[in-house]
Design an enzyme around this catalytic site. Structure first.
Site, PDB file in Angstrom:
ATOM      1  N   THR A  33       0.791  -1.219  -0.151  1.00  0.00           N
ATOM      2  CA  THR A  33      -0.531   0.070  -0.040  1.00  0.00           C
ATOM      3  C   THR A  33       1.165   1.169  -0.547  1.00  0.00           C
ATOM      4  O   THR A  33       2.395   1.337   0.372  1.00  0.00           O
ATOM      5  CB  THR A  33      -0.768  -0.169   1.283  1.00  0.00           C
ATOM      6  N   PHE A  64       3.089  -1.591   4.474  1.00  0.00           N
ATOM      7  CA  PHE A  64       2.274  -0.516   5.109  1.00  0.00           C
ATOM      8  C   PHE A  64       3.443   0.884   5.503  1.00  0.00           C
ATOM      9  O   PHE A  64       4.708   0.788   6.474  1.00  0.00           O
ATOM     10  CB  PHE A  64       1.810   0.045   6.511  1.00  0.00           C
ATOM     11  N   VAL A  90       7.589  -2.244   7.032  1.00  0.00           N
ATOM     12  CA  VAL A  90       7.178  -1.122   7.146  1.00  0.00           C
ATOM     13  C   VAL A  90       8.258  -0.222   5.693  1.00  0.00           C
ATOM     14  O   VAL A  90       9.749  -0.961   5.617  1.00  0.00           O
ATOM     15  CB  VAL A  90       8.009  -0.784   8.439  1.00  0.00           C
ATOM     16  N   LYS A  91       7.251   0.275   5.452  1.00  0.00           N
ATOM     17  CA  LYS A  91       7.847   1.219   4.264  1.00  0.00           C
ATOM     18  C   LYS A  91       8.279   2.664   4.114  1.00  0.00           C
ATOM     19  O   LYS A  91       7.615   3.587   4.964  1.00  0.00           O
ATOM     20  CB  LYS A  91       6.767   1.161   3.311  1.00  0.00           C
ATOM     21  N   ILE A  92       9.341   2.520   4.267  1.00  0.00           N
ATOM     22  CA  ILE A  92      10.194   4.561   4.519  1.00  0.00           C
ATOM     23  C   ILE A  92      10.736   4.019   2.942  1.00  0.00           C
ATOM     24  O   ILE A  92      11.469   3.771   2.110  1.00  0.00           O
ATOM     25  CB  ILE A  92      11.624   3.461   4.952  1.00  0.00           C
TER      26      ILE A  92
END
Length: 237
Positions: A33, A64, A90-92
């Site tokens: 997402t 996310f 975790v999207k960074i």
């Protein structure tokens, strides 16, 4: 012919019903997402959306993204996102909006054992720095935006092939072909030795067309035009 594909196909979106539909199809191996997709889907509560998504998809990787643009807040958001479930990445983003590199934060979060999906990557230098920042023994994704590279008129294949070599030099690191535009990209991603490709619902809907006879497709196209002509109700003469 979809059985000839060995690359992992992730669904890209933020609509729970479509995510569940893709999950139940058995053809999807993960989900991603992003804030833009969440805005388009009309999401009003990040936490509520994430909790529903993880509850509906408890056993496949799901990414996310943090919302903050400063590293202190990003770190706090990352830890909260990671708490949503064991299958969460975790999207960074690779940098802040002012261009400051996220590598120090990526290294810090990886040292804490978080699974990361580093996004918005478009250069080999970014790939190299990102992979070097991952702690040994952690599982991470490097999202290279091949589609955006192609939008500039550049062939993304050399970029993706080199990125695959770098990613595969560290165990647990996977290369993701991001911003796909068409079904052909799935085969290109596999040829480049990417591990994952993200596909929108529109692209996923075209998977049954793989291997379709082009003469048959030509006839279907003529029939489509004819249906639209009749629907318009226009006449030339």
């Amino acid at each position: 012919m979809t059985q000839e594909l060995t690359i992992k196909i992730y669904a890209d979106g933020a609509e729970i019903d479509k995510m569940v539909e893709a999950y139940q199809s058995g053809k999807i191996t993960g989900f991603t997402t992003n804030p833009s997709l969440m805005k388009k889907a009309g999401i009003t509560s990040y936490t509520e959306f994430a909790e529903k998504a993880v509850a509906a998809i408890p056993d496949l990787p799901i990414s996310f993204e943090v919302f903050a643009d400063d590293f202190v807040t990003m770190e706090q958001e990352a830890e909260k996102i990671a708490s949503f479930g064991k299958n969460v990445y975790v999207k960074i983003p690779i940098s802040t909006t002012n261009g400051e590199s996220s590598i120090p934060l990526i290294k810090k979060l990886s040292e804490k054992g978080l699974s990361l999906n580093v996004t918005a990557i478009l250069t080999i230098e970014q790939v190299t720095e990102t992979v070097a920042a991952f702690k040994e023994g952690t599982e991470n994704i490097v999202s290279v935006f091949a589609g955006r590279a192609a939008d500039t008129g550049v062939d993304p294949m050399p970029l993706m092939r080199k990125a695959a070599e770098i990613c595969h030099s560290k165990q647990g690191t996977e290369l993701l072909w991001a911003s796909s535009r068409e079904v052909l990209n799935i085969f290109q991603a596999q040829e480049a030795k990417a591990d994952i490709i993200t596909c929108t619902p529109e692209i996923l809907a075209k998977l049954p067309m793989i291997g379709m006879d082009l003469k048959e497709l030509s006839l279907d196209t003529v029939k489509l035009f004819n249906r639209d002509i009749r629907a318009l109700g226009y006449s030339i003469l």
